[in-house]
Write an enzyme that holds these catalytic residues in place. Structure first.
Site, mmCIF file in Angstrom:
data_model
loop_
_atom_site.group_PDB
_atom_site.id
_atom_site.type_symbol
_atom_site.label_atom_id
_atom_site.label_comp_id
_atom_site.label_asym_id
_atom_site.label_seq_id
_atom_site.Cartn_x
_atom_site.Cartn_y
_atom_site.Cartn_z
ATOM 1 N N ARG A 1 1.932 1.503 -4.874
ATOM 2 C CA ARG A 1 1.733 1.696 -6.311
ATOM 3 C C ARG A 1 0.295 1.458 -6.748
ATOM 4 O O ARG A 1 -0.317 2.301 -7.419
ATOM 5 C CB ARG A 1 2.653 0.748 -7.106
ATOM 6 C CG ARG A 1 4.092 1.197 -7.187
ATOM 7 C CD ARG A 1 5.015 -0.018 -7.183
ATOM 8 N NE ARG A 1 4.991 -0.573 -5.849
ATOM 9 C CZ ARG A 1 5.841 -0.198 -4.880
ATOM 10 N NH1 ARG A 1 6.817 0.609 -5.161
ATOM 11 N NH2 ARG A 1 5.741 -0.669 -3.650
ATOM 12 N N THR A 2 -0.256 0.297 -6.399
ATOM 13 C CA THR A 2 -1.576 -0.083 -6.933
ATOM 14 C C THR A 2 -2.662 0.848 -6.396
ATOM 15 O O THR A 2 -3.539 1.305 -7.145
ATOM 16 C CB THR A 2 -1.883 -1.550 -6.562
ATOM 17 O OG1 THR A 2 -0.717 -2.338 -6.836
ATOM 18 C CG2 THR A 2 -3.041 -2.086 -7.353
ATOM 19 N N LYS B 1 -14.183 -4.319 13.568
ATOM 20 C CA LYS B 1 -15.178 -4.674 14.601
ATOM 21 C C LYS B 1 -15.804 -6.026 14.305
ATOM 22 O O LYS B 1 -16.789 -6.414 14.916
ATOM 23 C CB LYS B 1 -16.283 -3.619 14.642
ATOM 24 C CG LYS B 1 -15.825 -2.216 14.959
ATOM 25 C CD LYS B 1 -17.049 -1.291 14.951
ATOM 26 C CE LYS B 1 -16.662 0.156 14.810
ATOM 27 N NZ LYS B 1 -17.794 0.995 14.386
ATOM 28 N N ARG C 1 -8.190 -5.264 -3.046
ATOM 29 C CA ARG C 1 -6.979 -6.057 -2.732
ATOM 30 C C ARG C 1 -7.250 -6.787 -1.431
ATOM 31 O O ARG C 1 -7.690 -6.170 -0.452
ATOM 32 C CB ARG C 1 -5.750 -5.171 -2.590
ATOM 33 C CG ARG C 1 -4.571 -5.951 -2.004
ATOM 34 C CD ARG C 1 -3.283 -5.220 -2.047
ATOM 35 N NE ARG C 1 -2.768 -5.129 -3.406
ATOM 36 C CZ ARG C 1 -1.520 -4.748 -3.706
ATOM 37 N NH1 ARG C 1 -0.685 -4.421 -2.735
ATOM 38 N NH2 ARG C 1 -1.117 -4.684 -4.953
ATOM 39 N N HIS D 1 -2.699 -10.915 -9.853
ATOM 40 C CA HIS D 1 -2.615 -9.450 -9.744
ATOM 41 C C HIS D 1 -2.716 -8.960 -11.195
ATOM 42 O O HIS D 1 -1.729 -8.588 -11.822
ATOM 43 C CB HIS D 1 -1.286 -9.077 -9.102
ATOM 44 C CG HIS D 1 -1.138 -7.636 -8.698
ATOM 45 N ND1 HIS D 1 -2.025 -6.634 -9.078
ATOM 46 C CD2 HIS D 1 -0.186 -7.015 -7.949
ATOM 47 C CE1 HIS D 1 -1.617 -5.477 -8.570
ATOM 48 N NE2 HIS D 1 -0.512 -5.688 -7.883
HETATM 49 N N1 CP Z 1 3.420 -3.976 -7.347
HETATM 50 C C1 CP Z 1 2.541 -3.735 -6.374
HETATM 51 O O1 CP Z 1 1.450 -4.329 -6.310
HETATM 52 O O2 CP Z 1 2.933 -2.757 -5.494
HETATM 53 P P1 CP Z 1 2.077 -2.278 -4.241
HETATM 54 O O3 CP Z 1 1.990 -3.426 -3.282
HETATM 55 O O4 CP Z 1 2.817 -1.090 -3.686
HETATM 56 O O5 CP Z 1 0.705 -1.900 -4.720
#
Ligand code: CP
Length: 315
Positions: free
Chosen positions: A61-62, A89, A111, A139
């Site tokens: 999603r993100t 590496k 992320r 998040h």
């Molecule tokens: N909700 C969420 O962060 O989903 P993903 O890990 O798929 O990005």
């Protein structure tokens, strides 16, 4: 506060933001949501800007949503995952980031499994840094899209009762939701087994309950979290079946909830564990609305941190 007053270079978490800043993001997202319904789903607001998505953890999603958000704002966007990059590496995150900066990037979306990785980059890099999830810390765009979805359906935060159920200890989603919702006036309760609720959570402004059945009828919104087995280093409950029996949301348990309760989940769902399929896909569920709204929220965040001065439809 209107969006022209936004002054931050980075979005690192909701803990740092004021209620006015949260509302500025939500209002900007509301005006951008309509772009995705046009036949040509694009505005020139970020034309000439470059966005790099650095994803060092899995994501559906993100990652897709940040890529689409950048494209819809007419930015150039590059995706980079740890697999296939020079981090394999032995290159450090700092070196990777400095090399990316040297290519003239404007916004880095990151992320990372380490809490604080985006904050470290924000200190050393000139481009804007957007946190797409750092360890179990925050998040922020998930928190914002959850809050946007709640506002869209409930139209208010004052006095609204929101439950966050499940694995609070390992959840960056829970932390961002608690910071954001409490600043806006909602009452947040976390519910789960004591082994999955950290002791400091009440200091963040959340109430704590250890039985879902005792309190389920009180809530306007129930946000079910994923059991994050990959982050649990020791066994924190007897079995998945036991967890599901006590804290999973199925049609029978949902009968005790308010008639207009919203059921949310950040995804990915463990179907049959925290949510039964008929609840995940049922009439109370806004899970796919959350995903749709995530795109508008991420467009808004990219627009605001970029410092773009023109309106949304002009460069
Ligand atoms: N909700 C969420 O962060 O989903 P993903 O890990 O798929 O990005």
């Amino acid at each position: 506060m209107d969006r022209t007053k936004w002054t931050r270079k980075d979005l690192l978490g909701l803990e740092d933001l004021s209620a006015d800043e949260l509302v500025a993001i939500l209002d900007t997202a509301e005006s951008l949501k309509e772009v995705s319904t046009r036949s040509i789903k694009k505005v020139p607001a970020l034309r000439g800007k470059v966005v790099v998505n650095l994803f060092f953890e899995p994501s559906t999603r993100t990652r897709v949503s940040f890529e689409l958000a950048a494209q819809r704002m007419s930015a150039d966007v590059v995706q980079m995952a740890s697999t296939g990059s020079s981090t394999q590496k032995g290159e450090t995150l700092q070196d990777t980031a400095r090399n990316i900066e040297a290519m003239g990037v404007d916004i880095v979306v990151i992320r990372h499994s380490e809490a604080g990785a985006p904050h470290m980059l924000a200190k050393i890099l000139e481009p804007s840094i957007v946190n797409a999830g750092d360890g179990r810390h925050e998040h922020p765009t998930q928190g914002l899209l959850d809050i946007f979805t709640i506002r869209e359906h409930k139209k208010r935060f004052a006095g609204l009762k929101v439950a966050i159920v499940g694995d609070i200890s390992h959840s960056r989603v829970a932390r961002s939701n608690i910071w954001g919702l409490t600043k806006l006036g909602a009452e947040v309760t976390v519910v789960g087994p004591s082994t999955l609720i950290p002791s400091h959570i009440e200091k963040m402004g959340a109430k704590v309950f250890y039985s879902l059945d005792d309190v389920i009828g009180e809530f306007d919104v129930i946000n079910m979290l994923r059991i994050q087995l990959e982050r649990q280093k020791t066994k924190l409950f007897p079995s998945i079946r036991e967890y599901s029996r006590l804290f999973g949301l199925n049609a029978e348990r949902l009968k005790k909830a308010k008639k207009d309760v919203l059921i949310m989940h950040p995804g990915p769902i463990n179907r049959g564990v925290e949510l039964a399929a008929d609840v995940a896909d049922g009439p109370h569920s806004v899970i796919l609305n959350q995903v749709t709204n995530g795109l508008a929220v991420r467009m808004a965040v990219l627009y605001l941190v970029s410092g773009a001065k023109g309106g949304i439809d002009q460069k």
